[in-house]
Design a protein around this motif. Structure first.
Motif, mmCIF file in Angstrom:
data_model
loop_
_atom_site.group_PDB
_atom_site.id
_atom_site.type_symbol
_atom_site.label_atom_id
_atom_site.label_comp_id
_atom_site.label_asym_id
_atom_site.label_seq_id
_atom_site.Cartn_x
_atom_site.Cartn_y
_atom_site.Cartn_z
ATOM 1 N N UNK A 1 5.871 9.919 42.238
ATOM 2 C CA UNK A 1 4.826 10.867 42.032
ATOM 3 C C UNK A 1 5.366 12.180 41.475
ATOM 4 N N UNK A 2 4.529 13.184 41.570
ATOM 5 C CA UNK A 2 4.848 14.511 41.023
ATOM 6 C C UNK A 2 6.078 15.125 41.700
ATOM 7 N N UNK A 3 6.225 14.959 43.019
ATOM 8 C CA UNK A 3 7.382 15.496 43.733
ATOM 9 C C UNK A 3 8.681 14.882 43.253
ATOM 10 N N UNK A 4 8.652 13.576 42.989
ATOM 11 C CA UNK A 4 9.846 12.899 42.477
ATOM 12 C C UNK A 4 10.194 13.413 41.086
ATOM 13 N N UNK A 5 9.182 13.590 40.239
ATOM 14 C CA UNK A 5 9.422 14.121 38.895
ATOM 15 C C UNK A 5 10.011 15.524 38.958
ATOM 16 N N UNK A 6 9.467 16.351 39.850
ATOM 17 C CA UNK A 6 9.963 17.712 39.984
ATOM 18 C C UNK A 6 11.416 17.689 40.465
ATOM 19 N N UNK A 7 11.705 16.839 41.424
ATOM 20 C CA UNK A 7 13.071 16.699 41.925
ATOM 21 C C UNK A 7 14.008 16.231 40.811
ATOM 22 N N UNK A 8 13.562 15.265 40.015
ATOM 23 C CA UNK A 8 14.381 14.766 38.898
ATOM 24 C C UNK A 8 14.550 15.822 37.814
ATOM 25 N N UNK A 9 13.562 16.687 37.642
ATOM 26 C CA UNK A 9 13.669 17.723 36.620
ATOM 27 C C UNK A 9 14.809 18.671 36.927
ATOM 28 N N UNK A 10 15.239 18.729 38.183
ATOM 29 C CA UNK A 10 16.388 19.541 38.594
ATOM 30 C C UNK A 10 17.646 18.688 38.666
ATOM 31 N N UNK A 11 17.549 17.527 39.297
ATOM 32 C CA UNK A 11 18.753 16.708 39.513
ATOM 33 C C UNK A 11 19.308 16.131 38.211
ATOM 34 N N UNK A 12 18.465 15.758 37.277
ATOM 35 C CA UNK A 12 18.970 15.179 36.029
ATOM 36 C C UNK A 12 19.821 16.154 35.216
ATOM 37 N N UNK A 28 18.473 27.850 32.514
ATOM 38 C CA UNK A 28 19.029 26.646 31.883
ATOM 39 C C UNK A 28 18.483 25.383 32.547
ATOM 40 N N UNK A 29 18.351 25.409 33.870
ATOM 41 C CA UNK A 29 17.737 24.266 34.564
ATOM 42 C C UNK A 29 16.331 24.014 34.028
ATOM 43 N N UNK A 30 15.570 25.075 33.865
ATOM 44 C CA UNK A 30 14.220 24.942 33.316
ATOM 45 C C UNK A 30 14.266 24.413 31.877
ATOM 46 N N UNK A 31 15.147 24.997 31.057
ATOM 47 C CA UNK A 31 15.224 24.628 29.641
ATOM 48 C C UNK A 31 15.658 23.178 29.443
ATOM 49 N N UNK A 32 16.619 22.725 30.246
ATOM 50 C CA UNK A 32 17.203 21.391 30.057
ATOM 51 C C UNK A 32 16.489 20.307 30.855
ATOM 52 N N UNK A 33 15.244 20.511 31.256
ATOM 53 C CA UNK A 33 14.475 19.454 31.912
ATOM 54 C C UNK A 33 14.470 18.224 31.015
ATOM 55 N N UNK A 34 14.514 17.079 31.649
ATOM 56 C CA UNK A 34 14.494 15.821 30.900
ATOM 57 C C UNK A 34 13.179 15.115 31.211
ATOM 58 N N UNK A 35 12.364 14.928 30.202
ATOM 59 C CA UNK A 35 11.079 14.233 30.323
ATOM 60 C C UNK A 35 10.084 14.914 31.263
ATOM 61 N N UNK A 36 10.240 16.208 31.508
ATOM 62 C CA UNK A 36 9.279 16.956 32.321
ATOM 63 C C UNK A 36 9.044 18.312 31.661
#
Length: 172
Positions: A1-12, A28-36
């Motif tokens: 769900x959305x929580x997993x995507x948000x978590x992945x947007x940081x962990x990836x 940079x964390x915000x800029x380098x989001x992958x697929x979010x």
């Protein structure tokens, strides 16, 4: 769900940047989001509440990797010096009428160069001049002892320190 995507947007991006020993700022964390496409505020919320994300001096990294903060600052200083060398070489290369642009790539583009790194450059040529430009540029860099010898396979050692690695040519 959305929580997993948000978590992945940081962990990836953190996992990817960790491979290069490079902790990230919040921006940079915000800029380098992958697929979010989460907002900076949402990214900030997740890093402040996630136990798998550590921070120091405004930089975020994986657990056990706090030494990367000082390494990033040190490599930034090394890169500033290398950037000045790259800029000087780029200014010399502007004399070639078939060169449209010269860009720093690799670790230099992220200000993440180890002390003895070579300097990676991408050269963009005028249309239909790539091969003659490459021949002339390689000859020039060899003649001036600026080029990293291709026979040396390492990209970071005292033997290649501050040598130009012209590793990418593009025809505009």
């Amino acid at each position: 769900g959305r929580g997993t995507l948000l978590s992945q947007s940081v962990s990836n991006p953190l996992s990817y940047s960790d491979h290069f020993n490079y902790p990230l700022t919040l921006a940079e964390l915000w800029y380098w989001q992958i697929d979010t496409i989460f907002s900076l505020a949402k990214i900030k919320k997740i890093v402040s509440s996630r136990p798998g994300v550590k921070s120091s001096q405004g930089l975020f990294f994986l657990p056990g990797r706090s030494a990367l903060v000082n390494l990033r600052h040190l490599r930034h200083r090394y890169s500033q010096k290398k950037y000045l060398l790259a800029e000087a070489v780029g200014n010399r290369l502007r004399r070639f009428p078939t060169i449209s642009a010269v860009f720093g790539t690799g670790a230099l583009s992220m200000y993440n160069c180890p002390k003895n790194d070579d300097i990676d450059l991408m050269v963009v040529t005028s249309p239909n001049t790539l091969w003659i430009t490459r021949f002339l540029l390689v000859s020039y860099l060899r003649f001036t002892s600026l080029r990293r010898p291709p026979s040396l396979l390492e990209h970071s050692s005292p033997r290649v320190n501050n040598k130009i690695c012209d590793n990418l040519y593009l025809d505009s």
